[in-house]
Design a protein around this motif. Structure first.
Motif, PDB file in Angstrom:
ATOM      1  N   THR A   1       0.805  -1.136  -0.007  1.00 57.50           N
ATOM      2  CA  THR A   1      -0.004   0.154   0.031  1.00 57.50           C
ATOM      3  C   THR A   1       0.769   1.235   0.035  1.00 57.50           C
ATOM      4  N   THR A   2       2.144   1.195   0.655  1.00 54.59           N
ATOM      5  CA  THR A   2       2.826   2.409   0.657  1.00 54.59           C
ATOM      6  C   THR A   2       3.498   2.736  -0.653  1.00 54.59           C
TER       7      THR A   2
ATOM      8  N   ASN B   1       2.207   6.519  -2.360  1.00 53.86           N
ATOM      9  CA  ASN B   1       3.201   7.165  -3.120  1.00 53.86           C
ATOM     10  C   ASN B   1       3.176   7.518  -4.716  1.00 53.86           C
TER      11      ASN B   1
ATOM     12  N   HIS C   1      -2.066   7.228   8.154  1.00 49.90           N
ATOM     13  CA  HIS C   1      -0.575   6.534   8.272  1.00 49.90           C
ATOM     14  C   HIS C   1       0.619   7.204   7.787  1.00 49.90           C
ATOM     15  N   ASN C   2       1.732   6.900   8.505  1.00 51.53           N
ATOM     16  CA  ASN C   2       2.747   7.639   7.948  1.00 51.53           C
ATOM     17  C   ASN C   2       2.849   7.403   6.412  1.00 51.53           C
ATOM     18  N   SER C   3       2.347   6.399   5.932  1.00 55.80           N
ATOM     19  CA  SER C   3       2.657   6.216   4.196  1.00 55.80           C
ATOM     20  C   SER C   3       1.789   7.271   3.551  1.00 55.80           C
TER      21      SER C   3
ATOM     22  N   ASP D   1      -7.095   5.450   1.337  1.00 61.97           N
ATOM     23  CA  ASP D   1      -6.322   4.211   2.008  1.00 61.97           C
ATOM     24  C   ASP D   1      -7.032   3.019   2.502  1.00 61.97           C
TER      25      ASP D   1
ATOM     26  N   CYS E   1       3.015   3.879  13.524  1.00 62.39           N
ATOM     27  CA  CYS E   1       3.006   4.357  12.236  1.00 62.39           C
ATOM     28  C   CYS E   1       2.057   5.673  12.189  1.00 62.39           C
TER      29      CYS E   1
END
Length: 365
Positions: free
Chosen positions: A55-56, A60, A80-82, A157, A321
């Protein structure tokens, strides 16, 4: 696992790079996986799904592929940090502006606040379908109707919701959907994807070989090749296809109902322990299969270590995260313990965790 091994034994070729039988079968695996995901998420054209390693990477691809200097983005404080880290990177390097909307302590967000935050320069709204700390579920369809009304793109997300919540990208107004293969979709790690609405064009995150239009120096425009440079994880995607087929057979609604019942049983048991605080939506409210909690007087990391070493129960402790969410619920200094249920969880698993927490609390009292 059987699907992964079968692909490695029989179809160990590079999809889209040859016309021999193994390469054709490998290409068929990818196409079939896309088709199953299209059924699950109500995606009309499976080629609008680009495979990623998680997913990250999908997030991105979406964030860095659509935003340009001067754009404004709306996100939530339960991201999330993503999501947060790419946004903060673009704030520093490209001059984008970001508004983080806080939820209430249970993780709920009034969709009207999204509309109030929209500016003329707003390009994108990013929302976590379900918080990976609180288990709360955001009103995606309501937010989608707002973004469509204002001509703003919506990125969702679905790391915690894919496979366990019903998702219809058209009905919910989703322009970009990032999802993992290894969580609710029951596939292997190293798989995932990004749905890209046919009217959305992203600058590719990766450039390179696709097996198509190889005579050109430019990345091809045809989907999904435009977003899938390099060799794909064919065995992993064979496993993902098998996982999605299982989800389609069982249905996300049935799986969600089962997991919700387990979360309620877990919450009831934990709330009965003196000094235990459960985060997220109250008992009886809708949530995904995540129950985060803190035990008064017990460090979450130490409790998680004891649960693993003494009781053979795997949980995650720390900040998950998502520091902004921890800040909202008052656990930024300590972190929390997160227990997650799945479609193969049994009542005995839930009861074992409750009894273990009781014993740990008694030991520290």
């Amino acid at each position: 696992m059987e699907a992964v091994v079968k692909a490695m034994e029989n179809d160990a070729a590079n999809p889209g790079r040859g016309s021999h039988q193994m390469a054709v079968r490998a290409s068929r695996i990818l196409f079939d996986a896309r088709k199953q995901l299209g059924k699950l998420f109500r995606i009309a054209n499976p080629n609008d799904i680009a495979f990623t390693v998680n997913t990250t990477m999908a997030l991105n691809m979406a964030i860095k592929g659509i935003l340009i200097p001067g754009d404004h983005v709306i996100a939530t404080a339960v991201e999330h940090n993503s999501v947060r880290r790419p946004l903060e990177y673009l704030k520093q390097t490209a001059g984008i502006e970001v508004t983080y909307l806080e939820t209430d302590e249970q993780g709920h967000l009034d969709s009207k606040r999204v509309e109030e935050a929209i500016r003329p320069s707003t390009k994108l709204v990013i929302v976590n379908h379900s918080s990976n700390l609180l288990g709360s579920i955001l009103p995606i369809a309501d937010i989608g109707s707002i973004t469509r009304k204002h001509g703003v793109k919506l990125l969702v997300d679905a790391a915690q919701s894919a496979g366990v919540a019903e998702i219809d990208v058209e009905a919910m107004g989703i322009d970009l959907l990032a999802f993992p293969g290894h969580k609710g979709l029951l596939g292997p790690q190293g798989t995932g994807g990004l749905y890209i609405h046919p009217q959305v064009d992203l600058v590719p995150l990766l450039h390179g070989g696709t097996g198509s239009q190889s005579e050109s120096a430019e990345q091809p425009n045809v989907r999904p090749d435009r977003y899938e440079a390099g060799t794909q994880n064919t065995p992993g995607l064979a496993g993902l296809k098998a996982g999605v087929q299982y989800i389609l057979h069982e249905t996300p609604r049935k799986i969600h109902t089962k997991e919700w019942g387990f979360t309620q049983r877990m919450m009831e048991g934990l709330l009965a322990v003196d000094g235990v605080r459960v985060l997220g939506p109250d008992l009886g409210k809708d949530r995904t299969g995540i129950v985060s909690f803190v035990v008064e007087g017990v460090d979450p990391s130490e409790a998680a270590f004891i649960l693993d070493q003494h009781y053979r129960i795997a949980v995650r402790s720390g900040f998950h995260c998502t520091p902004l969410a921890h800040g909202m619920v008052g656990t930024l200094e300590t972190g929390a313990i997160r227990a997650s249920v799945g479609c193969f969880t049994e009542e005995t698993d839930v009861d074992a965790l409750i009894e273990a927490v009781k014993e740990i609390k008694r030991h520290y009292s």
